[in-house]
Enzyme design. Structure first.
Site, mmCIF file in Angstrom:
data_model
loop_
_atom_site.group_PDB
_atom_site.id
_atom_site.type_symbol
_atom_site.label_atom_id
_atom_site.label_comp_id
_atom_site.label_asym_id
_atom_site.label_seq_id
_atom_site.Cartn_x
_atom_site.Cartn_y
_atom_site.Cartn_z
ATOM 1 N N GLY A 32 -18.148 69.815 14.834
ATOM 2 C CA GLY A 32 -16.882 69.144 15.140
ATOM 3 C C GLY A 32 -17.011 68.343 16.406
ATOM 4 O O GLY A 32 -17.991 68.478 17.144
ATOM 5 N N PHE A 36 -13.635 64.882 24.314
ATOM 6 C CA PHE A 36 -14.561 65.173 25.414
ATOM 7 C C PHE A 36 -15.566 66.257 25.066
ATOM 8 O O PHE A 36 -16.264 66.752 25.942
ATOM 9 C CB PHE A 36 -13.782 65.599 26.666
ATOM 10 C CG PHE A 36 -12.708 64.631 27.038
ATOM 11 C CD1 PHE A 36 -13.037 63.381 27.537
ATOM 12 C CD2 PHE A 36 -11.373 64.963 26.870
ATOM 13 C CE1 PHE A 36 -12.048 62.470 27.881
ATOM 14 C CE2 PHE A 36 -10.377 64.060 27.200
ATOM 15 C CZ PHE A 36 -10.711 62.809 27.708
ATOM 16 N N VAL A 38 -18.396 68.035 22.000
ATOM 17 C CA VAL A 38 -19.113 68.042 20.715
ATOM 18 C C VAL A 38 -19.472 69.495 20.460
ATOM 19 O O VAL A 38 -19.896 70.200 21.381
ATOM 20 C CB VAL A 38 -20.425 67.223 20.785
ATOM 21 C CG1 VAL A 38 -21.097 67.174 19.427
ATOM 22 C CG2 VAL A 38 -20.172 65.828 21.277
ATOM 23 N N LYS A 54 -20.317 74.546 22.293
ATOM 24 C CA LYS A 54 -19.353 73.478 22.603
ATOM 25 C C LYS A 54 -19.810 72.792 23.879
ATOM 26 O O LYS A 54 -19.818 73.407 24.947
ATOM 27 C CB LYS A 54 -17.944 74.069 22.740
ATOM 28 C CG LYS A 54 -16.864 73.034 23.011
ATOM 29 C CD LYS A 54 -15.456 73.632 22.961
ATOM 30 C CE LYS A 54 -14.389 72.581 23.235
ATOM 31 N NZ LYS A 54 -13.025 73.120 23.184
ATOM 32 N N ASP A 150 -1.977 74.124 21.587
ATOM 33 C CA ASP A 150 -2.605 73.191 20.649
ATOM 34 C C ASP A 150 -2.933 73.893 19.330
ATOM 35 O O ASP A 150 -4.019 73.733 18.776
ATOM 36 C CB ASP A 150 -3.856 72.569 21.285
ATOM 37 C CG ASP A 150 -4.203 71.202 20.695
ATOM 38 O OD1 ASP A 150 -3.368 70.640 19.947
ATOM 39 O OD2 ASP A 150 -5.295 70.690 20.972
HETATM 40 P P1 ADP Z 1 -11.829 69.876 21.066
HETATM 41 O O1 ADP Z 1 -11.267 70.359 22.361
HETATM 42 O O2 ADP Z 1 -12.736 68.715 21.233
HETATM 43 O O3 ADP Z 1 -10.800 69.696 19.989
HETATM 44 P P2 ADP Z 1 -12.641 72.320 19.681
HETATM 45 O O4 ADP Z 1 -12.923 73.550 20.445
HETATM 46 O O5 ADP Z 1 -11.358 72.264 18.935
HETATM 47 O O6 ADP Z 1 -12.817 71.060 20.632
HETATM 48 O O7 ADP Z 1 -13.833 72.066 18.667
HETATM 49 C C1 ADP Z 1 -13.867 70.901 17.856
HETATM 50 C C2 ADP Z 1 -14.144 71.296 16.408
HETATM 51 O O8 ADP Z 1 -15.434 71.936 16.341
HETATM 52 C C3 ADP Z 1 -13.178 72.309 15.806
HETATM 53 O O9 ADP Z 1 -12.027 71.668 15.301
HETATM 54 C C4 ADP Z 1 -14.038 72.931 14.715
HETATM 55 O O10 ADP Z 1 -14.098 72.113 13.577
HETATM 56 C C5 ADP Z 1 -15.436 72.964 15.363
HETATM 57 N N1 ADP Z 1 -15.652 74.269 16.038
HETATM 58 C C6 ADP Z 1 -15.226 74.606 17.272
HETATM 59 N N2 ADP Z 1 -15.578 75.861 17.592
HETATM 60 C C7 ADP Z 1 -16.241 76.341 16.509
HETATM 61 C C8 ADP Z 1 -16.841 77.630 16.202
HETATM 62 N N3 ADP Z 1 -16.814 78.622 17.075
HETATM 63 N N4 ADP Z 1 -17.419 77.776 14.993
HETATM 64 C C9 ADP Z 1 -17.431 76.745 14.093
HETATM 65 N N5 ADP Z 1 -16.886 75.538 14.325
HETATM 66 C C10 ADP Z 1 -16.299 75.326 15.526
HETATM 67 MG MG MG Z 2 -9.666 71.120 18.944
#
Ligand code: ADP
Ligand code: MG
Length: 353
Positions: A32, A36, A38, A54, A150
């Site tokens: 995802g 800011f 990835v 992340k 959120d």
């Molecule tokens: P942002 O703050 O950029 O929205 P997120 O923490 O929501 O960041 O992560 C972006 C995306 O990455 C999520 O919507 C999800 O699809 C994927 N993602 C985030 N954390 C995980 C995880 N622990 N396992 C699998 N996918 C994840």
């Molecule tokens: Mg998010």
């Protein structure tokens, strides 16, 4: 320790400065991406365990945002005993980034099932189980005076898809601590899921999350976003007027209790909204066993009634194409709003204009 706008500035996790790549291999494609951050799947070399890493940029629009990331870490630490909040494994820091090594949620976002066609979509029983888990996680946060701010399908992940696994709440990038002494007034959140008080620049409170849970339950049960308009102005107008369609057309095959549950959350006055604890006691979520049985029987009947005669087949195809059309345009708008999150001050200006 907490600063003026509800951000926590003290963490316990040791921040590692040795190279992340010495200890992890990046595996497969991106999971995802946000404005800011990835997120990539990775494998820990010593254990072979899968994780989600992340990668968060510290500099955002020329500003140092390290403290925002520290706040995100602090909240993950605080919630580590709750099974429905994603677990934080390790933290790394480089000159430009902080890397959160998280538990990997292999089932991905619940978003996919929310907008899926019949076969893939959640059944009401699935939604009951998943909303309960979301509430158990959120009730835990709220008891600790933390508001997520959120909650939306992209930030609610599943441990697996088949069989349908459990919820993991992610993305504490906007989360804040609220308590009785301080008022947090900030413009945060994502269009469509944002509560009316945020649009009015009123204090952020725990109840702000409860509004989003109402929107979530609506989307999970119907595949439609209750406030989504053709423009942002329309969406915000729909929210501030609590313009919701509870008609049979939208809620076909969904129980009255589910509708009643949503109605207890989509209430303009945050003080009158159900709390997470209230919700967990709602009869929709702790139904009498016979209600559950009746629901699974209806679901079983629905899945057995494959179209046999040409007439009913045609009817189903028509119905399906109608669903596809409405939800695909919704889906595009949905994605656009989420991907191009814009700041609410701009939106407020638009509303004024
Ligand atoms: P942002 O703050 O950029 O929205 P997120 O923490 O929501 O960041 O992560 C972006 C995306 O990455 C999520 O919507 C999800 O699809 C994927 N993602 C985030 N954390 C995980 C995880 N622990 N396992 C699998 N996918 C994840
Ligand atoms: Mg998010």
């Amino acid at each position: 320790m907490m600063n003026r706008n509800g951000m926590v500035s003290k963490i316990q996790t040791r921040i590692r400065t040795d190279p992340f790549k010495n200890n992890y291999d990046i595996a497969g494609k991106e999971l995802g991406r946000g404005k800011f951050a990835v997120v990539r799947k990775c494998v820990e070399k010593t254990t072979g365990n899968e994780h989600a890493a992340k990668f968060l940029r510290k500099q955002r629009k020329g500003e140092d945002c390290r403290m925002d990331i520290i706040n995100e870490i602090a909240i993950l630490e605080m919630a580590k005993s709750n099974p429905y909040v994603v677990a934080l494994h390790e933290v790394y820091e480089t000159t430009s980034e902080i890397i959160l090594v998280l538990e990997y949620a292999a089932g991905g976002e619940i978003f996919n099932q929310c907008v899926a066609d019949n076969d893939e979509a959640f059944t009401e029983n699935d939604v009951i189980r998943l909303v309960r888990q979301i509430l158990l996680g959120v009730a835990f946060l709220h008891r600790s005076n933390v508001v997520h701010l959120d909650l939306k399908p992209q930030n609610l992940l599943l441990t697996s898809v088949r069989p349908l696994g459990d919820i993991r709440i992610v993305d504490f990038g906007l989360s804040r601590r609220v308590d009785n002494v301080r008022e947090v007034r900030e413009i945060l959140g994502t269009p469509e899921y944002v509560a009316p008080e945020i649009l009015n620049y009123e204090p952020i409170r725990i109840a702000t999350d409860m509004w989003s849970i109402g929107v979530l339950a609506y989307v999970m049960l119907t595949g439609e976003s209750p406030f989504l308009g053709d423009s942002k102005q329309e969406t915000f107008l729909n929210i501030s007027q609590v313009n919701v369609d509870y008609s049979q057309d939208v809620f076909e095959g969904v129980s009255d209790l589910a509708v009643d549950f949503i109605k207890s959350l989509l209430i303009k006055n945050p003080r009158k909204r159900a709390t997470a604890e209230d919700c967990l006691k709602h009869p929709w979520l702790c139904p009498h066993p016979t209600i559950l049985e009746a629901l699974s029987e209806t679901e079983a009947r629905q899945s057995q009634s494959e179209p046999e005669s040409p007439d009913s087949a045609e009817e189903l195809v028509l119905q399906a194409s109608y669903t596809i059309c409405t939800s695909q345009s919704d889906l595009q708008a949905f994605r656009k709003t989420f991907i191009f999150e814009e700041s609410l001050p701009e939106i407020q200006q638009e509303l004024v204009c």
